[in-house]
Scaffold this motif. Structure first.
Motif, mmCIF file in Angstrom:
data_model
loop_
_atom_site.group_PDB
_atom_site.id
_atom_site.type_symbol
_atom_site.label_atom_id
_atom_site.label_comp_id
_atom_site.label_asym_id
_atom_site.label_seq_id
_atom_site.Cartn_x
_atom_site.Cartn_y
_atom_site.Cartn_z
ATOM 1 N N VAL A 1 -25.249 -0.210 36.432
ATOM 2 C CA VAL A 1 -25.299 -0.273 37.883
ATOM 3 C C VAL A 1 -24.255 -1.264 38.381
ATOM 4 O O VAL A 1 -23.875 -2.198 37.659
ATOM 5 C CB VAL A 1 -26.710 -0.685 38.374
ATOM 6 N N PRO A 2 -23.773 -1.082 39.601
ATOM 7 C CA PRO A 2 -22.705 -1.949 40.106
ATOM 8 C C PRO A 2 -23.203 -3.355 40.447
ATOM 9 O O PRO A 2 -24.229 -3.527 41.094
ATOM 10 C CB PRO A 2 -22.223 -1.210 41.356
ATOM 11 N N HIS A 3 -22.473 -4.344 39.975
ATOM 12 C CA HIS A 3 -22.715 -5.749 40.299
ATOM 13 C C HIS A 3 -21.391 -6.468 40.078
ATOM 14 O O HIS A 3 -20.355 -5.822 39.837
ATOM 15 C CB HIS A 3 -23.840 -6.298 39.411
ATOM 16 N N THR A 4 -21.373 -7.764 40.123
ATOM 17 C CA THR A 4 -20.115 -8.493 39.946
ATOM 18 C C THR A 4 -19.644 -8.482 38.501
ATOM 19 O O THR A 4 -18.468 -8.729 38.230
ATOM 20 C CB THR A 4 -20.277 -9.932 40.433
ATOM 21 N N ILE A 5 -20.566 -8.267 37.551
ATOM 22 C CA ILE A 5 -20.208 -8.104 36.144
ATOM 23 C C ILE A 5 -21.003 -6.918 35.591
ATOM 24 O O ILE A 5 -21.870 -6.359 36.279
ATOM 25 C CB ILE A 5 -20.504 -9.379 35.309
ATOM 26 N N HIS A 6 -20.717 -6.553 34.348
ATOM 27 C CA HIS A 6 -21.382 -5.397 33.734
ATOM 28 C C HIS A 6 -22.902 -5.610 33.715
ATOM 29 O O HIS A 6 -23.397 -6.568 33.124
ATOM 30 C CB HIS A 6 -20.877 -5.225 32.298
ATOM 31 N N ASP B 1 -29.849 -7.228 39.067
ATOM 32 C CA ASP B 1 -29.056 -7.389 40.285
ATOM 33 C C ASP B 1 -28.101 -6.208 40.414
ATOM 34 O O ASP B 1 -27.544 -5.730 39.418
ATOM 35 C CB ASP B 1 -28.238 -8.677 40.222
ATOM 36 N N LEU B 2 -27.871 -5.771 41.648
ATOM 37 C CA LEU B 2 -26.978 -4.625 41.840
ATOM 38 C C LEU B 2 -26.628 -4.459 43.303
ATOM 39 O O LEU B 2 -27.284 -5.043 44.184
ATOM 40 C CB LEU B 2 -27.619 -3.335 41.332
ATOM 41 N N THR B 3 -25.607 -3.662 43.554
ATOM 42 C CA THR B 3 -25.339 -3.126 44.878
ATOM 43 C C THR B 3 -25.702 -1.641 44.836
ATOM 44 O O THR B 3 -26.271 -1.167 43.857
ATOM 45 C CB THR B 3 -23.872 -3.337 45.277
ATOM 46 N N TYR B 4 -25.352 -0.907 45.894
ATOM 47 C CA TYR B 4 -25.806 0.480 45.996
ATOM 48 C C TYR B 4 -25.287 1.318 44.831
ATOM 49 O O TYR B 4 -24.095 1.309 44.509
ATOM 50 C CB TYR B 4 -25.343 1.100 47.315
ATOM 51 N N SER B 5 -26.201 2.071 44.197
ATOM 52 C CA SER B 5 -25.864 2.913 43.054
ATOM 53 C C SER B 5 -26.258 4.353 43.330
ATOM 54 O O SER B 5 -27.438 4.652 43.506
ATOM 55 C CB SER B 5 -26.595 2.418 41.797
ATOM 56 N N GLU B 6 -25.271 5.238 43.360
ATOM 57 C CA GLU B 6 -25.562 6.660 43.577
ATOM 58 C C GLU B 6 -26.420 7.236 42.461
ATOM 59 O O GLU B 6 -27.186 8.178 42.661
ATOM 60 C CB GLU B 6 -24.254 7.450 43.679
ATOM 61 N N ALA B 7 -26.294 6.652 41.254
ATOM 62 C CA ALA B 7 -26.989 7.209 40.093
ATOM 63 C C ALA B 7 -28.403 6.675 39.920
ATOM 64 O O ALA B 7 -29.198 7.263 39.177
ATOM 65 C CB ALA B 7 -26.180 6.917 38.825
ATOM 66 N N LYS C 1 -18.759 0.101 51.805
ATOM 67 C CA LYS C 1 -17.387 -0.146 51.400
ATOM 68 C C LYS C 1 -17.144 -1.623 51.162
ATOM 69 O O LYS C 1 -16.264 -1.994 50.407
ATOM 70 C CB LYS C 1 -16.440 0.394 52.467
ATOM 71 N N LYS C 2 -17.890 -2.475 51.812
ATOM 72 C CA LYS C 2 -17.697 -3.918 51.658
ATOM 73 C C LYS C 2 -18.261 -4.375 50.313
ATOM 74 O O LYS C 2 -19.362 -4.016 49.919
ATOM 75 C CB LYS C 2 -18.422 -4.651 52.792
ATOM 76 N N THR C 3 -17.460 -5.160 49.586
ATOM 77 C CA THR C 3 -17.887 -5.625 48.277
ATOM 78 C C THR C 3 -18.950 -6.700 48.438
ATOM 79 O O THR C 3 -18.733 -7.723 49.073
ATOM 80 C CB THR C 3 -16.699 -6.186 47.485
#
Length: 775
Positions: free
Chosen positions: A171-176, A194-200, A242-244
């Protein structure tokens, strides 16, 4: 007999991990906090258990201390899982690893890239210390190194720990970062890290019992006002932003949970400060309709057949019943002071308060119901046929959203308010809050009655009404009733047209979750209400019905009451009817008496509510009932199901059975009772005064923009006209008085006006001139 009524939410007793049954999958939140030290919350950590397998996901600061509080031996851990290599998630990895090496069991270590490096580096660094400790039991580090396996994963792998199936996702975050899903015996728990928005993520979490997720974007008490939706795309169909950012916001997390259809959304990883749960829940409810839990340390999420949540944390009902708004008390034919338990009319609607109505005008032609989480269209436009409405909703967009729907009858009925009144065919005071919702009248110039302003739902009657007519249930917010209305005009066969008010959000609303407690009671986990499984087994007048419920002792409880109109309607099962299921319109988990109806057929009763329905020459003389059998009438000598099983009408509180009205509605007077208890209900303590003059907001005809202002004095015993104007100006909740939260001119001025110091300004205490400027 005075009964204490407590507002109850569902709680779980705290269960020690070792006591969980072997067939249950549980997740214990060991730490629910952030990197910043908090004496009330450890940092991120969760223990997943099933049978003899125990997986510790993340090991933030305080993990060992909280495991000790549970009485859990770290040496019993089967696996250490890491979501990502941030210190607040793996700060106690090394001491826990060493503790496991000092034990005697095999274990595994799993995490994103560099987990192997983290493990091997620390073993090399602390090898002398570990060897020294192992030497006390004549063991060596070389022996214990064989006891564990460590594996770097990318996300996307699937494997087993004991009998627990593990599925992973990057999932997306600042590191793997890796999210984990745990499946066992048909039960499932997802931990996102921890994560940001994940399509999966919705695919990984599909239909999970619990999703434990990053709490980013919570509204904090005393904190700076934040836009909890900032950064997310306005189109919830793809979410994201779109904002990180490093973490989700509430729009993201609630959208993901709704897409995944998870049953329980558990928030964790809270920053320091006090969470404003009501404000946060309001944001969450814009997208997610399931159960919401604000996590705490040592809370246990338990996926057993009758799930309930642990600790003193609140579980939010998916189907909260909004109060009817009836605050005035009545006997059989007049207004009375609020009765106490010595009064024969004690136990009526006004004696109890639950989930007060609360709305927010979003200033975009939509209204949010802050109790149910439903978002409503403010206006209704012109009348439509049922088919026209179905076509319109396919392309309807409002306030940037395209996920509007025609409400079910239960969703629509959530808006009804029994502070309204009607006089036959003449409209008086609406049965909906017109401060927020536009409510048209019937067009008298076109031959309609004023009450011909019905609002259709999406709920079609499974039976037939009248002469085999296809029928749709609707709510008449002008006369305060639910009836089934034919889709087509019986004479012309042209489509009938009604109003529609579209809705979005909380798709779980109106869906019951009934549990047989095996003690003569049924609990609806969706509403939090517990019901008498059987009924009174005979008809009673309204006063007798109140007495029956107030004096009922069942399953060790004596706080039973006669349900209000909206509580009673909540257990109607609109998929059933006497003609189609040969049953009452209620789940067969209940026992329902059968009767012989006025046509000589087997049928099922009407059931009393505690709610008075103001109509007619003596408006106080009728009370609401719900028809769980056919809603019969006599027309041109024929007895027929006129309105449909599941209708809500009203009967005289006392008198004799008869047939009356344009559709010959059968008046039974002696209706049945099914008692209720629980829910977020409070016993009203203060003695009520008759209500203020009620001003109805604008009613509009269906053919032009001409408006008229209607005023109706229900019971005009308030002394001061100027006082009424003051109350009307400030009274937001319609209770006929002004509280400190409603008053806008300062506490000093409030205390000056509050002569009896009861915390309210009544009409008699209100100033007779314009209120002073704030001091």
């Amino acid at each position: 007999m005075k009964k204490m009524i407590l507002g109850l939410f569902m709680f779980i007793s705290l269960i020690a991990v070792s006591a969980h049954a072997a067939d249950q999958l549980t997740a214990t939140i060991i730490g629910s906090g952030s990197p910043i030290y908090n004496e009330n919350r450890a940092s991120a950590s969760t223990l997943v258990s099933a049978g003899n397998s125990h997986i510790l996901v993340d090991m933030g600061n305080g993990t060992q201390a909280n495991l000790s509080k549970l009485g859990f031996d770290i040496r019993d851990i089967s696996s250490l899982f890491i979501t990502h290599h941030h210190l607040d998630h793996n700060e106690e990895f090394v001491p826990i690893l060493i503790r496991l090496l000092l034990g005697r069991n095999d274990f595994t270590i799993v995490g994103p890239p560099n987990t192997e490096k983290l493990t091997e580096t620390n073993l090399e660094l602390y090898d002398a210390d570990i060897a020294y400790r192992l030497g006390k039991t004549q063991r060596t580090l070389a022996d214990r190194i064989k006891a564990y396996d460590v594996t770097d994963i990318q996300g996307g792998e699937s494997f087993k720990i004991g009998d627990i199936q593990v599925t992973t996702l990057q999932v997306p975050h600042t590191i793997h970062t890796v999210a984990y899903r745990f499946d066992y015996n048909g039960q499932s728990i997802v931990i996102t890290g921890d994560l940001t928005y994940s399509e999966a993520l919705p695919t990984l979490a599909r239909n999970a019992d619990y999703m434990i997720i990053d709490s980013g974007g919570m509204v904090m008490i005393g904190g700076r006002k934040k836009n909890t939706n900032k950064g997310a795309k306005s189109d919830n169909k793809n979410g994201g932003n779109k904002k990180t950012r490093a973490h989700l916001n509430l729009n993201d997390s609630s959208t993901l949970a709704q897409k995944a259809n998870v049953k329980n959304l558990v928030y964790t990883h809270f920053t320091a400060g006090e969470i404003d749960t009501a404000a946060s829940l309001k944001e969450i409810r814009k997208n997610y309709s399931g159960n919401v839990i604000f996590g705490k340390d040592l809370m246990v999420a338990n996926t057993e057949a009758k799930p309930s949540l642990t600790t003193t944390s609140q579980k939010v009902a998916s189907y909260p019943i909004v109060d009817t708004g009836q605050r005035i008390s009545y006997n059989n034919n007049a207004v009375i002071s609020l009765p106490d338990n010595a009064n024969t009319f004690f136990g009526q609607d006004a004696n109890y308060s639950t989930n007060p109505p609360s709305y927010t005008d979003n200033n975009n032609d939509t209204i949010t119901d802050n109790v149910t989480g439903l978002i409503w269209q403010k206006q209704m436009g012109e009348k439509l046929s049922y088919e026209q409405a179905l076509l319109k909703i396919n392309s309807f967009k409002l306030a940037g959203h395209g996920d509007w729907r025609i409400p079910t009858i239960k969703e629509l009925y959530s808006l009804i308010q029994f502070s309204g009144s009607v006089k036959g065919q003449k409209a008086l005071t609406p049965f909906i809050d017109t401060r927020f919702f536009n409510q048209p009248l019937g067009n008298t110039k076109a031959g309609e009655r004023e009450i011909d302003a019905q609002t259709w739902s999406s709920t079609e009657y499974v039976g037939k009404t009248m002469k085999n007519d296809d029928t749709v249930f609707g709510v008449n917010f002008v006369d305060g009733r639910i009836k089934g209305y034919p889709k087509f005009n019986p004479r012309t066969q042209e489509p009938n047209k009604m109003y529609f008010r579209f809705v979005r959000g909380n798709e779980a609303y109106g869906k019951n979750n009934l549990i047989d407690n095996n003690d003569g009671t049924i609990t609806d986990l969706a509403t939090g209400l517990t019901w008498q499984q059987t009924d009174s087994n005979k008809g009673l007048n309204w006063q007798e019905a109140l007495h029956y419920s107030e004096n009922l002792t069942l399953a060790g409880h004596s706080d039973w009451r006669l349900p209000n109109a909206k509580e009673l309607q909540s257990i109607v099962d609109y998929t059933r009817s006497p003609d189609t299921s040969n049953s009452a319109a209620i789940d067969p988990i209940f026992y329902t008496s059968s009767i012989t109806n006025e046509a000589g057929e087997k049928d099922y009763p009407y059931y009393w509510s505690s709610t008075t329905h103001l109509d007619g020459q003596v408006p106080e003389s009728g009370a609401v009932y719900v028809a769980f059998g056919k809603a019969l009438g006599e027309m041109r000598g024929n007895t027929m199901d006129v309105h449909g099983a599941g209708s809500q009408r009203s009967d005289p509180k006392t008198g004799k059975a008869m047939s009356r009205g344009p559709q010959g509605d059968y008046i039974r007077v002696e209706n049945y009772v099914r008692s209720v208890r629980g829910g977020h209900v409070e016993l009203v303590a203060q003695i009520n005064t008759p209500p203020k003059t009620k001003q109805v907001n604008e009613y509009t005809t269906s053919t032009d923009s001409q408006t008229r202002l209607t005023t109706q004095t229900q019971h005009n015993n308030i002394n001061s006209t100027q006082g009424n104007k003051f109350i009307h100006r400030f009274d937001k909740d319609g209770d006929g008085k002004v509280s400190t939260s409603e008053f806008q001119a300062g506490i000093k001025r409030f205390n000056h006006l509050d002569k009896n110091k009861d915390g309210y300004i009544s009409a008699n205490e209100a100033p007779t001139g314009p209120p002073n400027k704030p001091q």
